[in-house]
Motif scaffolding. Structure first.
Motif, short mmCIF file in Angstrom:
data_model
loop_
_atom_site.label_atom_id
_atom_site.label_comp_id
_atom_site.label_asym_id
_atom_site.label_seq_id
_atom_site.Cartn_x
_atom_site.Cartn_y
_atom_site.Cartn_z
N LEU A 23 3.27 5.88 22.32
CA LEU A 23 3.61 5.68 20.91
C LEU A 23 2.91 4.45 20.34
O LEU A 23 2.46 4.46 19.18
N LEU A 24 2.81 3.40 21.13
CA LEU A 24 2.14 2.19 20.66
C LEU A 24 0.65 2.45 20.41
O LEU A 24 0.09 2.00 19.41
N ILE A 25 0.03 3.19 21.32
CA ILE A 25 -1.40 3.51 21.16
C ILE A 25 -1.61 4.37 19.91
O ILE A 25 -2.53 4.14 19.12
N LEU A 26 -0.73 5.37 19.74
CA LEU A 26 -0.83 6.22 18.55
C LEU A 26 -0.63 5.40 17.28
O LEU A 26 -1.33 5.61 16.28
N ALA A 27 0.31 4.48 17.31
CA ALA A 27 0.57 3.65 16.13
C ALA A 27 -0.64 2.81 15.77
O ALA A 27 -0.99 2.66 14.60
N ILE A 28 -1.31 2.27 16.79
CA ILE A 28 -2.49 1.43 16.54
C ILE A 28 -3.60 2.25 15.89
O ILE A 28 -4.27 1.79 14.95
N TYR A 29 -3.78 3.48 16.35
CA TYR A 29 -4.86 4.30 15.81
C TYR A 29 -4.50 4.93 14.46
O TYR A 29 -5.38 5.13 13.62
N LEU A 30 -3.23 5.24 14.26
CA LEU A 30 -2.83 5.93 13.03
C LEU A 30 -2.51 4.98 11.89
O LEU A 30 -2.53 5.39 10.73
N PHE A 31 -2.22 3.72 12.21
CA PHE A 31 -1.83 2.78 11.15
C PHE A 31 -2.92 2.62 10.10
O PHE A 31 -2.60 2.58 8.90
N PRO A 32 -4.22 2.51 10.44
CA PRO A 32 -5.24 2.40 9.38
C PRO A 32 -5.24 3.58 8.43
O PRO A 32 -5.45 3.41 7.22
N PHE A 33 -4.99 4.80 8.96
CA PHE A 33 -4.94 5.96 8.08
C PHE A 33 -3.71 5.91 7.17
O PHE A 33 -3.79 6.25 5.98
N TYR A 34 -2.59 5.49 7.73
CA TYR A 34 -1.39 5.33 6.91
C TYR A 34 -1.64 4.31 5.80
O TYR A 34 -1.29 4.54 4.64
N TRP A 35 -2.25 3.17 6.16
CA TRP A 35 -2.48 2.12 5.18
C TRP A 35 -3.46 2.57 4.10
O TRP A 35 -3.31 2.22 2.92
N MET A 36 -4.46 3.35 4.48
CA MET A 36 -5.41 3.87 3.50
C MET A 36 -4.72 4.79 2.50
O MET A 36 -4.89 4.66 1.28
N ILE A 37 -3.90 5.71 3.01
CA ILE A 37 -3.21 6.64 2.12
C ILE A 37 -2.18 5.92 1.27
O ILE A 37 -2.06 6.17 0.06
N ALA A 38 -1.44 4.98 1.88
CA ALA A 38 -0.44 4.23 1.12
C ALA A 38 -1.10 3.40 0.03
O ALA A 38 -0.60 3.35 -1.11
N SER A 39 -2.22 2.75 0.33
CA SER A 39 -2.90 1.94 -0.68
C SER A 39 -3.43 2.79 -1.82
O SER A 39 -3.49 2.33 -2.97
N SER A 40 -3.83 4.02 -1.51
CA SER A 40 -4.34 4.90 -2.57
C SER A 40 -3.24 5.32 -3.52
O SER A 40 -3.53 5.77 -4.64
N LEU A 41 -1.98 5.18 -3.11
CA LEU A 41 -0.84 5.56 -3.95
C LEU A 41 -0.19 4.36 -4.63
O LEU A 41 0.82 4.51 -5.30
N LYS A 42 -0.78 3.16 -4.46
CA LYS A 42 -0.23 1.95 -5.07
C LYS A 42 -1.03 1.56 -6.30
O LYS A 42 -2.21 1.92 -6.45
N THR A 43 -0.42 0.78 -7.16
CA THR A 43 -1.14 0.18 -8.27
C THR A 43 -1.93 -1.02 -7.76
O THR A 43 -1.72 -1.48 -6.63
N GLN A 44 -2.81 -1.55 -8.59
CA GLN A 44 -3.60 -2.71 -8.19
C GLN A 44 -2.70 -3.91 -7.91
O GLN A 44 -2.95 -4.69 -6.98
N ILE A 45 -1.63 -4.06 -8.68
CA ILE A 45 -0.70 -5.18 -8.47
C ILE A 45 0.00 -5.03 -7.12
O ILE A 45 0.13 -6.01 -6.37
N ASP A 46 0.43 -3.81 -6.79
CA ASP A 46 1.09 -3.60 -5.49
C ASP A 46 0.13 -3.84 -4.34
O ASP A 46 0.52 -4.36 -3.29
N ASN A 47 -1.13 -3.45 -4.51
CA ASN A 47 -2.11 -3.64 -3.44
C ASN A 47 -2.43 -5.11 -3.20
O ASN A 47 -2.77 -5.51 -2.07
N ASN A 48 -2.32 -5.93 -4.24
CA ASN A 48 -2.62 -7.35 -4.11
C ASN A 48 -1.39 -8.19 -3.77
O ASN A 48 -1.49 -9.42 -3.65
N ALA A 49 -0.23 -7.54 -3.65
CA ALA A 49 1.01 -8.27 -3.39
C ALA A 49 1.00 -8.87 -1.99
O ALA A 49 0.45 -8.29 -1.04
#
Length: 278
Positions: A23-49
């Motif tokens: 699970l830790l290995i999967l989390a390390i590899y999948l976290f960048p994809f999660y962060w990319m998708i989450a950032s694409s759904l945020k406003t510029q203010i939320d991304n710079n928070a």
């Protein structure tokens, strides 16, 4: 049955630490994809928070801006044309080459293909640029497709060597006795027996071409720009619009991720089949 039972017992004896590590290995590899998708759904203010926000109100405005301000349909079409073109050419040249290497035991040639596969891509960029500039092919589909062969052709050859080596020579010897030519053996006997390998090589070659950035950014123009180059266009010295940048990156990554998930069993099965020697 006994072998399957032993594997089942071994799986049951695995400690919780094993699953925690997985699970830790999967989390390390999948976290960048999660962060990319989450950032694409945020406003510029939320991304710079700061600290980063994990709970936020999602918005599709970034995707709307990406498609409104950029001809992403054109970039998508270009990526598909280049990917299919380089994959088809890779098969046209790679299948006979792999068959010849496998059937006539050309180990040195196989090593040369491997070296071409692992050589830095930038070492081919200057020769490509000089050649295409000489023949006025900068910005053409032909030039980009040929440059992508640098990535796809060695991959296709290296994968297919194992599949052709698995074909029993007795089949070809029998065909030669019956009067078949080498070309007839290749097209009527060898190719039908390595269809799983052809599918595997085609899929991996297309994915490699889809993700190739370096050749496309130098050898393309505004009319032949591919998706990775389009994402690069969101970078600027004045600052980053992380929402639009990650939205564009998600648009580029999503088709390949979905394709990989849908066909992963065929890729693994094909590579495994090519790796088993008779």
């Amino acid at each position: 049955m006994a072998t399957t039972s032993r594997f089942d017992q071994k799986a049951q004896r695995r400690s919780p630490i094993f699953y925690i590590v997985v699970l830790l290995i999967l989390a390390i590899y999948l976290f960048p994809f999660y962060w990319m998708i989450a950032s694409s759904l945020k406003t510029q203010i939320d991304n710079n928070a700061f600290p980063p926000l994990f709970v936020f109100t999602p918005t599709l405005a970034n995707y709307a801006n990406v498609f409104a301000d950029n001809p992403f349909a054109l970039y998508l079409t270009n990526s598909i044309i280049v990917g299919i073109g380089s994959t088809v050419l890779g098969l046209v040249f790679g299948l006979p080459a792999a068959y010849g290497i496998a059937r006539f035991n050309q180990k040195k040639l196989a090593l040369a293909v491997l070296l071409a596969r692992i050589a830095p891509g930038i070492s081919y960029l200057v020769p490509w640029f000089i050649i295409f500039s000489t023949f006025n092919m900068i910005g053409s589909y032909t030039g980009i497709i040929l440059s992508h062969l640098t990535v796809g052709l060695p991959l296709t050859i290296w994968i297919m060597i194992g599949f052709f080596e698995d074909i029993p020579k007795e089949l070809e010897d029998a065909a030669l006795i019956d009067g078949a030519s080498r070309y007839g053996i290749f097209f009527r006997i060898a190719l039908p027996l390595v269809v799983p390998g052809i599918a595997t090589a085609s899929i991996l070659s297309f994915i490699q071409s889809w993700n190739t950035f370096m050749y496309s950014v130098v050898l393309s123009d505004s009319a032949t720009r591919t998706l990775p180059v389009a994402v690069f266009g969101f970078l600027s010295y004045g600052g980053f619009d992380w929402g639009s940048l990650t939205a564009a990156a998600t648009v580029v990554t999503a088709p390949v991720m979905i394709l990989a998930i849908l066909i992963q069993r065929y890729i693994v099965g094909g590579l495994a089949a090519g790796g088993v020697k008779s």
